[in-house]
Design a protein around this motif. Sequence first.
Motif, PDB file in Angstrom:
ATOM      1  N   GLU A 111      63.026  74.230  34.171  1.00  0.00           N
ATOM      2  CA  GLU A 111      62.514  75.594  34.370  1.00  0.00           C
ATOM      3  C   GLU A 111      63.572  76.526  34.936  1.00  0.00           C
ATOM      4  OE1 GLU A 111      57.749  74.619  34.875  1.00  0.00           O
ATOM      5  OE2 GLU A 111      58.921  75.138  36.659  1.00  0.00           O
ATOM      6  N   VAL A 114      65.713  77.417  31.941  1.00  0.00           N
ATOM      7  CA  VAL A 114      65.039  78.370  31.056  1.00  0.00           C
ATOM      8  C   VAL A 114      65.022  79.764  31.682  1.00  0.00           C
ATOM      9  CG1 VAL A 114      62.840  78.979  29.958  1.00  0.00           C
ATOM     10  CG2 VAL A 114      63.642  76.606  29.915  1.00  0.00           C
ATOM     11  N   CYS A 115      64.762  79.838  32.987  1.00  0.00           N
ATOM     12  CA  CYS A 115      64.767  81.128  33.688  1.00  0.00           C
ATOM     13  C   CYS A 115      66.140  81.796  33.602  1.00  0.00           C
ATOM     14  CB  CYS A 115      64.371  80.950  35.154  1.00  0.00           C
ATOM     15  SG  CYS A 115      62.606  80.704  35.435  1.00  0.00           S
ATOM     16  N   LEU A 118      66.621  83.058  30.012  1.00  0.00           N
ATOM     17  CA  LEU A 118      65.823  84.269  29.796  1.00  0.00           C
ATOM     18  C   LEU A 118      66.464  85.475  30.478  1.00  0.00           C
ATOM     19  CD1 LEU A 118      62.133  83.013  30.197  1.00  0.00           C
ATOM     20  CD2 LEU A 118      63.169  83.991  28.148  1.00  0.00           C
ATOM     21  N   ASN A 173      60.343  86.181  35.285  1.00  0.00           N
ATOM     22  CA  ASN A 173      60.511  84.964  34.485  1.00  0.00           C
ATOM     23  C   ASN A 173      59.824  83.737  35.108  1.00  0.00           C
ATOM     24  OD1 ASN A 173      61.941  86.354  32.533  1.00  0.00           O
ATOM     25  ND2 ASN A 173      63.912  85.944  33.487  1.00  0.00           N
ATOM     26  N   LEU A 177      56.607  81.604  33.406  1.00  0.00           N
ATOM     27  CA  LEU A 177      56.673  80.154  33.192  1.00  0.00           C
ATOM     28  C   LEU A 177      55.756  79.386  34.141  1.00  0.00           C
ATOM     29  CD1 LEU A 177      60.528  79.680  32.721  1.00  0.00           C
ATOM     30  CD2 LEU A 177      58.762  79.631  30.946  1.00  0.00           C
TER      31      LEU A 177
END
Length: 251
Positions: A111, A114-115, A118, A173, A177
Motif C-alpha cells: 500500500e 501504491v500510494c 499514485l 491516496n 486505498l
Amino acid sequence: RLCLQSLWDFVTAKEPLIKSPFFPVLFSFSAYMAFCLPYIALDFLSTRLPNLRKYKIQPQNYPTLGMMVPCIIQSAYHHVVLIFPVTFLHWYWRPMNLPVIAPELPEVLLEVGVCLLLFDFEYFLWHLLHHKVPWLYKTFHKVHHKHVSTFALTTQYSSVWELLSLGFFAAINPVLLECHPLTEMIFFLANIWLSVEDHSGYDLPWSTHRLVPFGLYGGAPHHDLHHLKFKSNYAPYFTHWDKLFGTFTES
C-alpha cells in the motif's frame, strides 16, 4: 505482523496525542525538519571538507544561512496558518479510529508503494500543467523555482496553492486505498523523506535512486536537473512518466 504490532502498540499508547487536532501539524513539521537537518549539516560541512563536496550536484552553489532562514519561517507559517485549520476541520468531521490490530508487513509495503506511485502520477500531471500553462506557472509555481540550485529546505518553499494541492494528493491516496493508520503514517514519512532527498542537492552513495534498479527512480539528480533546466523531469520520484511523455532528460 508481530514486529509491526509492537510498533503499533507503542503508537496507540500515545492515543490522546494521536487523536489530538494538533498531531498532524506537529507530525508533519517535526518529520520535515528532522529529515532536513542532516542535509543542513552537510551544507555547512561540505564547504570545508573536499571529501563531502564531491557529492554536491552543483558544487559551485551552496545555500547560505540567509537563504535557509526564510524557508524555515515560511514552512512554519504555512503549517500554523494554513495546514492546521485544514487538519482541524478534518479532525472535526472525520475523527481518527485506531484499531487494535496492526497491519501485516506485506500489506504495508504494497500500500505504501501504491500510494507513492499514485502520488507520483498526480504530481506529474499537476507539475506538467503548471509548467505548460504560463498563467499557472507565474501565479502558483514560480515561487518554488526561486532557487535554481536546490537544498533540503526548498522542499516546501512554495505557494499556498501548491502546498495545499500537493498535500491533498498525499492525504487522499491512503483514504482511497482504505489504509491502516500505521500504513498512512509510514507513507507520509516516506513521502516527506523522498521529497527532501529530491531537493537536497546531493547524490550520495546510499541515495534512493542508487538502490532502485534499471533507472526506474530518478532521485535528487533527476529533480535537480528540473530546477536547473525547467523543461524536463516533471515527475517527483519515478522516471516512467517522463519517458512516456518525452520529457525525460538524463542527469
